[in-house]
Scaffold this motif. Structure first.
Motif, short mmCIF file in Angstrom:
data_model
loop_
_atom_site.label_atom_id
_atom_site.label_comp_id
_atom_site.label_asym_id
_atom_site.label_seq_id
_atom_site.Cartn_x
_atom_site.Cartn_y
_atom_site.Cartn_z
N ILE A 1 -7.03 1.26 -6.19
CA ILE A 1 -7.20 -0.06 -5.60
C ILE A 1 -5.98 -0.92 -5.90
O ILE A 1 -5.50 -0.97 -7.04
CB ILE A 1 -8.46 -0.76 -6.15
N CYS B 1 -1.77 2.71 -2.88
CA CYS B 1 -3.09 2.16 -3.18
C CYS B 1 -3.68 1.54 -1.92
O CYS B 1 -3.03 1.48 -0.87
CB CYS B 1 -2.99 1.11 -4.29
N SER B 2 -4.91 1.06 -2.02
CA SER B 2 -5.59 0.42 -0.90
C SER B 2 -6.22 -0.88 -1.37
O SER B 2 -6.72 -0.97 -2.50
CB SER B 2 -6.68 1.33 -0.32
N LYS C 1 0.83 -1.22 0.00
CA LYS C 1 0.00 0.00 0.00
C LYS C 1 0.86 1.25 0.00
O LYS C 1 0.54 2.24 -0.66
CB LYS C 1 -0.93 -0.01 1.22
N SER D 1 -9.15 -3.62 -1.47
CA SER D 1 -10.61 -3.44 -1.45
C SER D 1 -11.23 -3.82 -0.11
O SER D 1 -12.16 -3.17 0.35
CB SER D 1 -11.27 -4.24 -2.57
N ILE E 1 -11.04 -0.96 2.57
CA ILE E 1 -11.74 0.30 2.34
C ILE E 1 -13.07 0.30 3.08
O ILE E 1 -13.87 -0.62 2.96
CB ILE E 1 -11.98 0.51 0.82
N THR F 1 -4.30 -4.23 -6.81
CA THR F 1 -4.72 -5.48 -7.44
C THR F 1 -3.85 -6.65 -6.99
O THR F 1 -4.25 -7.81 -7.11
CB THR F 1 -4.61 -5.36 -8.97
#
Length: 339
Positions: free
Chosen positions: A270, A256-257, A251, A259, A262, A272
Protein backbone atom coordinates in the motif's frame (compact mmCIF):
# COMPACT_ATOMS: atom_id res chain seq x y z
CA UNK A 1 -6.35 19.81 -29.02
CA UNK A 2 -7.18 21.03 -25.53
CA UNK A 3 -5.25 24.22 -26.25
CA UNK A 4 -7.79 25.00 -28.96
CA UNK A 5 -10.87 24.23 -26.88
CA UNK A 6 -12.82 25.83 -24.06
CA UNK A 7 -11.57 24.68 -20.66
CA UNK A 8 -13.13 21.32 -19.65
CA UNK A 9 -14.86 21.04 -23.06
CA UNK A 10 -13.06 19.13 -25.79
CA UNK A 11 -14.37 20.99 -28.84
CA UNK A 12 -11.41 22.25 -30.93
CA UNK A 13 -11.76 25.69 -32.56
CA UNK A 14 -14.38 26.79 -30.02
CA UNK A 15 -12.95 28.82 -27.13
CA UNK A 16 -15.97 30.43 -25.47
CA UNK A 17 -15.82 32.60 -22.33
CA UNK A 18 -12.23 31.51 -21.84
CA UNK A 19 -9.94 34.23 -20.56
CA UNK A 20 -6.78 32.12 -20.67
CA UNK A 21 -4.33 32.72 -23.47
CA UNK A 22 -1.67 30.13 -24.23
CA UNK A 23 1.50 31.95 -25.23
CA UNK A 24 3.85 29.02 -25.91
CA UNK A 25 4.07 25.24 -25.86
CA UNK A 26 6.97 23.31 -24.32
CA UNK A 27 7.13 19.98 -26.12
CA UNK A 28 9.16 16.80 -25.89
CA UNK A 29 10.91 14.55 -25.49
CA UNK A 30 9.97 12.61 -28.64
CA UNK A 31 10.68 14.47 -31.86
CA UNK A 32 7.75 12.87 -33.72
CA UNK A 33 5.33 14.13 -31.06
CA UNK A 34 6.77 17.63 -31.36
CA UNK A 35 6.48 17.44 -35.15
CA UNK A 36 2.81 16.41 -35.02
CA UNK A 37 2.08 19.17 -32.52
CA UNK A 38 3.82 21.78 -34.68
CA UNK A 39 1.92 20.72 -37.79
CA UNK A 40 -1.38 21.45 -36.05
CA UNK A 41 -0.47 24.34 -33.77
CA UNK A 42 1.37 26.41 -36.40
CA UNK A 43 -2.03 27.18 -37.91
CA UNK A 44 -2.84 29.01 -34.68
CA UNK A 45 0.58 30.73 -34.44
CA UNK A 46 1.56 28.91 -31.23
CA UNK A 47 5.36 28.93 -30.76
CA UNK A 48 6.76 25.63 -29.55
CA UNK A 49 10.02 25.14 -27.62
CA UNK A 50 11.13 21.50 -27.53
CA UNK A 51 13.46 19.96 -24.97
CA UNK A 52 14.04 16.78 -26.98
CA UNK A 53 16.04 16.17 -30.13
CA UNK A 54 15.34 18.43 -33.08
CA UNK A 55 12.69 16.98 -35.42
CA UNK A 56 13.20 16.87 -39.17
CA UNK A 57 10.85 19.63 -40.36
CA UNK A 58 9.67 19.33 -43.97
CA UNK A 59 6.90 21.90 -43.45
CA UNK A 60 8.61 25.31 -43.71
CA UNK A 61 5.69 27.14 -42.11
CA UNK A 62 5.56 24.80 -39.10
CA UNK A 63 9.34 25.04 -38.74
CA UNK A 64 9.07 28.80 -38.17
CA UNK A 65 7.23 28.19 -34.91
CA UNK A 66 9.55 25.53 -33.45
CA UNK A 67 12.81 26.09 -31.60
CA UNK A 68 14.67 23.48 -29.57
CA UNK A 69 16.83 23.58 -26.46
CA UNK A 70 18.81 20.53 -27.57
CA UNK A 71 22.26 20.26 -29.19
CA UNK A 72 22.14 20.16 -32.99
CA UNK A 73 22.65 16.61 -34.25
CA UNK A 74 25.71 17.35 -36.38
CA UNK A 75 27.67 18.54 -33.31
CA UNK A 76 27.01 15.25 -31.55
CA UNK A 77 28.18 13.22 -34.54
CA UNK A 78 31.28 15.38 -34.74
CA UNK A 79 31.99 14.53 -31.10
CA UNK A 80 31.43 10.82 -31.77
CA UNK A 81 33.81 11.00 -34.73
CA UNK A 82 36.57 12.47 -32.53
CA UNK A 83 35.91 9.77 -29.93
CA UNK A 84 36.23 6.96 -32.51
CA UNK A 85 39.47 8.40 -33.86
CA UNK A 86 40.88 8.84 -30.35
CA UNK A 87 40.41 5.15 -29.52
CA UNK A 88 41.23 3.92 -33.01
CA UNK A 89 37.79 2.38 -33.57
CA UNK A 90 37.58 2.56 -37.34
CA UNK A 91 35.34 -0.52 -37.86
CA UNK A 92 31.98 0.30 -36.26
CA UNK A 93 28.22 -0.24 -36.45
CA UNK A 94 25.28 2.13 -36.26
CA UNK A 95 21.76 1.58 -34.91
CA UNK A 96 18.99 4.17 -35.31
CA UNK A 97 15.59 4.24 -33.66
CA UNK A 98 13.54 4.66 -36.83
CA UNK A 99 14.17 4.14 -40.54
CA UNK A 100 13.83 7.88 -41.17
CA UNK A 101 16.80 8.60 -38.86
CA UNK A 102 18.85 5.96 -40.66
CA UNK A 103 18.21 7.51 -44.06
CA UNK A 104 18.96 11.00 -42.73
CA UNK A 105 22.27 9.80 -41.26
CA UNK A 106 23.30 8.19 -44.55
CA UNK A 107 22.42 11.31 -46.54
CA UNK A 108 23.76 14.00 -44.21
CA UNK A 109 26.40 12.57 -41.89
CA UNK A 110 27.91 9.36 -43.28
CA UNK A 111 30.47 11.17 -45.45
CA UNK A 112 32.07 12.97 -42.49
CA UNK A 113 32.94 9.56 -41.02
CA UNK A 114 34.14 7.88 -44.21
CA UNK A 115 36.38 10.84 -45.06
CA UNK A 116 38.23 10.21 -41.79
CA UNK A 117 38.63 6.47 -42.44
CA UNK A 118 35.67 5.22 -40.36
CA UNK A 119 33.94 2.22 -41.97
CA UNK A 120 30.49 0.88 -41.05
CA UNK A 121 29.86 -2.85 -41.00
CA UNK A 122 26.13 -2.21 -40.66
CA UNK A 123 23.65 0.68 -40.34
CA UNK A 124 20.32 -0.61 -39.04
CA UNK A 125 17.12 0.70 -37.51
CA UNK A 126 15.01 -0.73 -34.71
CA UNK A 127 11.69 -1.96 -36.14
CA UNK A 128 8.67 0.08 -35.02
CA UNK A 129 6.26 -1.36 -32.48
CA UNK A 130 3.44 -3.24 -34.22
CA UNK A 131 0.46 -5.18 -32.94
CA UNK A 132 -1.95 -7.84 -34.13
CA UNK A 133 -1.03 -9.62 -37.33
CA UNK A 134 2.04 -7.42 -37.82
CA UNK A 135 3.59 -8.29 -34.44
CA UNK A 136 5.25 -11.45 -35.80
CA UNK A 137 6.86 -9.42 -38.59
CA UNK A 138 8.20 -6.92 -36.04
CA UNK A 139 9.72 -9.70 -33.91
CA UNK A 140 11.33 -11.26 -36.96
CA UNK A 141 12.90 -7.95 -38.02
CA UNK A 142 14.14 -7.30 -34.47
CA UNK A 143 15.69 -10.77 -34.33
CA UNK A 144 17.51 -10.12 -37.62
CA UNK A 145 18.90 -6.83 -36.33
CA UNK A 146 20.05 -8.43 -33.07
CA UNK A 147 21.94 -11.16 -34.94
CA UNK A 148 23.55 -8.61 -37.28
CA UNK A 149 24.79 -6.61 -34.29
CA UNK A 150 26.01 -9.50 -32.17
CA UNK A 151 27.61 -11.53 -34.94
CA UNK A 152 29.52 -8.52 -36.23
CA UNK A 153 33.22 -8.18 -35.45
CA UNK A 154 32.87 -4.47 -34.63
CA UNK A 155 33.85 -3.31 -31.16
CA UNK A 156 31.94 0.00 -31.08
CA UNK A 157 28.26 0.47 -31.94
CA UNK A 158 26.74 3.96 -32.18
CA UNK A 159 23.19 4.05 -30.85
CA UNK A 160 21.27 7.09 -32.08
CA UNK A 161 17.85 6.83 -30.48
CA UNK A 162 15.38 8.80 -28.42
CA UNK A 163 13.92 8.27 -24.99
CA UNK A 164 12.39 4.86 -25.85
CA UNK A 165 15.31 3.59 -27.90
CA UNK A 166 17.13 2.04 -24.96
CA UNK A 167 13.96 0.23 -23.90
CA UNK A 168 13.66 -1.34 -27.35
CA UNK A 169 17.31 -2.41 -27.25
CA UNK A 170 16.92 -3.98 -23.80
CA UNK A 171 13.84 -5.89 -24.97
CA UNK A 172 15.73 -7.17 -28.02
CA UNK A 173 18.63 -8.45 -25.92
CA UNK A 174 16.23 -10.03 -23.42
CA UNK A 175 14.23 -11.85 -26.10
CA UNK A 176 16.95 -12.93 -28.50
CA UNK A 177 20.00 -13.53 -26.31
CA UNK A 178 21.45 -16.85 -27.42
CA UNK A 179 24.40 -19.06 -26.53
CA UNK A 180 25.00 -19.59 -30.23
CA UNK A 181 26.82 -16.26 -30.39
CA UNK A 182 30.34 -16.22 -28.85
CA UNK A 183 30.58 -14.17 -25.66
CA UNK A 184 33.41 -12.02 -27.02
CA UNK A 185 31.22 -10.98 -29.95
CA UNK A 186 28.50 -9.78 -27.56
CA UNK A 187 30.94 -7.47 -25.78
CA UNK A 188 30.28 -4.20 -27.58
CA UNK A 189 31.10 -0.65 -26.56
CA UNK A 190 27.85 1.26 -26.99
CA UNK A 191 28.25 4.94 -27.86
CA UNK A 192 25.01 6.80 -27.25
CA UNK A 193 23.75 10.23 -28.25
CA UNK A 194 22.60 12.73 -25.65
CA UNK A 195 18.86 12.21 -26.04
CA UNK A 196 18.99 8.72 -24.53
CA UNK A 197 17.07 8.18 -21.29
CA UNK A 198 18.34 5.63 -18.76
CA UNK A 199 15.56 5.77 -16.17
CA UNK A 200 13.77 2.42 -15.83
CA UNK A 201 10.02 2.33 -15.38
CA UNK A 202 8.41 -0.71 -13.72
CA UNK A 203 8.01 -2.82 -16.86
CA UNK A 204 11.73 -2.46 -17.72
CA UNK A 205 13.31 -3.36 -14.39
CA UNK A 206 13.60 -7.06 -15.10
CA UNK A 207 15.26 -6.44 -18.46
CA UNK A 208 19.04 -6.83 -18.77
CA UNK A 209 21.19 -3.75 -18.25
CA UNK A 210 24.64 -5.34 -17.78
CA UNK A 211 25.40 -5.04 -21.50
CA UNK A 212 25.63 -1.27 -20.97
CA UNK A 213 28.52 -1.56 -18.53
CA UNK A 214 31.34 0.36 -20.15
CA UNK A 215 29.02 2.27 -22.48
CA UNK A 216 29.78 5.87 -23.40
CA UNK A 217 27.01 8.46 -23.52
CA UNK A 218 27.11 12.11 -24.51
CA UNK A 219 25.53 14.33 -21.88
CA UNK A 220 23.38 17.44 -22.17
CA UNK A 221 24.77 20.43 -20.30
CA UNK A 222 23.14 20.93 -16.90
CA UNK A 223 23.89 22.39 -13.50
CA UNK A 224 22.43 22.09 -10.04
CA UNK A 225 19.79 24.67 -9.15
CA UNK A 226 19.51 26.18 -5.69
CA UNK A 227 16.64 24.56 -3.80
CA UNK A 228 15.88 21.95 -6.46
CA UNK A 229 16.63 18.94 -4.26
CA UNK A 230 14.52 20.38 -1.42
CA UNK A 231 11.70 21.00 -3.90
CA UNK A 232 11.81 17.34 -4.97
CA UNK A 233 11.90 16.10 -1.38
CA UNK A 234 8.67 17.93 -0.59
CA UNK A 235 6.73 16.15 -3.33
CA UNK A 236 3.88 14.12 -1.88
CA UNK A 237 0.93 12.53 -3.75
CA UNK A 238 -1.43 13.32 -0.87
CA UNK A 239 -0.67 17.03 -1.05
CA UNK A 240 -0.40 17.44 -4.82
CA UNK A 241 -4.11 17.45 -5.60
CA UNK A 242 -3.76 19.27 -8.92
CA UNK A 243 -0.98 17.03 -10.24
CA UNK A 244 -2.60 14.39 -12.42
CA UNK A 245 0.60 12.37 -12.88
CA UNK A 246 2.22 12.10 -9.46
CA UNK A 247 0.04 9.22 -8.24
CA UNK A 248 0.84 7.13 -11.32
CA UNK A 249 4.53 7.93 -10.95
CA UNK A 250 4.42 7.08 -7.24
CA UNK A 251 2.81 3.67 -7.86
CA UNK A 252 5.36 2.84 -10.54
CA UNK A 253 8.42 4.07 -8.64
CA UNK A 254 7.59 2.44 -5.29
CA UNK A 255 5.71 -0.57 -6.72
CA UNK A 256 2.67 0.04 -4.54
CA UNK A 257 -1.05 0.84 -4.81
CA UNK A 258 -3.16 3.52 -3.14
CA UNK A 259 -5.91 2.13 -0.92
CA UNK A 260 -8.71 3.92 -2.79
CA UNK A 261 -7.52 2.36 -6.08
CA UNK A 262 -7.69 -1.23 -4.82
CA UNK A 263 -10.77 -3.14 -5.91
CA UNK A 264 -10.05 -6.79 -5.20
CA UNK A 265 -8.04 -6.29 -2.00
CA UNK A 266 -5.01 -8.28 -3.12
CA UNK A 267 -2.46 -5.45 -3.41
CA UNK A 268 1.01 -6.51 -2.26
CA UNK A 269 2.00 -3.09 -0.97
CA UNK A 270 0.00 0.00 0.00
CA UNK A 271 1.27 3.48 -0.90
CA UNK A 272 1.33 5.68 2.21
CA UNK A 273 2.45 8.83 0.42
CA UNK A 274 5.26 9.14 2.97
CA UNK A 275 7.77 7.18 0.89
CA UNK A 276 11.04 9.04 0.31
CA UNK A 277 12.22 9.68 -3.24
CA UNK A 278 15.85 9.76 -2.10
CA UNK A 279 15.60 6.04 -1.22
CA UNK A 280 15.09 5.12 -4.88
CA UNK A 281 18.05 4.00 -6.95
CA UNK A 282 19.29 6.34 -9.67
CA UNK A 283 18.12 3.87 -12.31
CA UNK A 284 14.55 4.61 -11.16
CA UNK A 285 14.70 8.27 -10.17
CA UNK A 286 17.46 10.87 -10.01
CA UNK A 287 17.34 13.51 -7.30
CA UNK A 288 19.80 15.74 -9.15
CA UNK A 289 19.01 17.98 -12.11
CA UNK A 290 19.29 15.88 -15.27
CA UNK A 291 20.10 17.24 -18.71
CA UNK A 292 16.49 16.81 -19.88
CA UNK A 293 15.17 18.59 -16.78
CA UNK A 294 17.62 21.43 -17.27
CA UNK A 295 16.47 21.81 -20.88
CA UNK A 296 12.86 22.13 -19.66
CA UNK A 297 14.00 24.67 -17.08
CA UNK A 298 15.71 26.73 -19.80
CA UNK A 299 12.66 26.46 -22.07
CA UNK A 300 10.43 27.89 -19.34
CA UNK A 301 12.85 30.76 -18.81
CA UNK A 302 13.05 31.40 -22.55
CA UNK A 303 9.30 32.06 -22.52
CA UNK A 304 9.62 34.16 -19.35
CA UNK A 305 12.34 36.30 -20.91
CA UNK A 306 10.23 36.70 -24.06
CA UNK A 307 7.36 38.03 -21.95
CA UNK A 308 9.68 40.41 -20.14
CA UNK A 309 11.07 41.60 -23.46
CA UNK A 310 7.53 42.20 -24.66
CA UNK A 311 6.53 44.29 -21.65
CA UNK A 312 9.79 46.26 -21.60
CA UNK A 313 9.35 47.07 -25.30
CA UNK A 314 5.78 48.15 -24.65
CA UNK A 315 6.86 50.48 -21.86
CA UNK A 316 9.88 51.79 -23.76
CA UNK A 317 7.97 52.85 -26.84
CA UNK A 318 4.74 53.69 -25.03
CA UNK A 319 2.65 51.96 -27.67
CA UNK A 320 -1.04 51.41 -27.14
CA UNK A 321 -2.34 48.62 -29.31
CA UNK A 322 -5.55 46.64 -29.37
CA UNK A 323 -5.64 43.05 -28.09
CA UNK A 324 -5.42 41.47 -31.55
CA UNK A 325 -2.30 43.43 -32.51
CA UNK A 326 -0.81 42.87 -29.04
CA UNK A 327 -1.14 39.11 -29.47
CA UNK A 328 0.56 39.16 -32.89
CA UNK A 329 3.27 41.44 -31.50
CA UNK A 330 3.92 39.03 -28.63
CA UNK A 331 4.28 36.10 -30.98
CA UNK A 332 6.86 37.92 -33.08
CA UNK A 333 8.74 39.03 -29.97
CA UNK A 334 8.63 35.53 -28.49
CA UNK A 335 9.98 34.09 -31.73
CA UNK A 336 12.82 36.62 -31.83
CA UNK A 337 13.90 36.13 -28.23
CA UNK A 338 13.84 32.32 -28.38
CA UNK A 339 15.97 32.37 -31.51
Amino acid sequence: MEFLSTKSKFIPNYKCNDQTNTVAIIGGPRSRTCLNMATSLCNYKFPQITYGSAPLMNDEIAALFVRWMFPVEVHQFNGILHLLLHFGWTWVGKVCFVEEDKERFIQNNLSMFTEKGICFDFIGSIPPMMYGNLAAEMVEEADKLYKVIMRSTVIAVILNAEITGLVALRVMIYLFNSDNIPKQRKAKVWIMTAQMEFTSILMQRQLPIDFLHGALSFAIHSKELTGFREFIQKKNPKLEKEDGFIRDFWKDAFECSFSNDIKDGNADKICTGEEKLETLSQSIFEMSMTGHSYSIYNAVYAVAHALRQLYSSKIKYGQRVDKRKWKLFFQSQCYQVIC
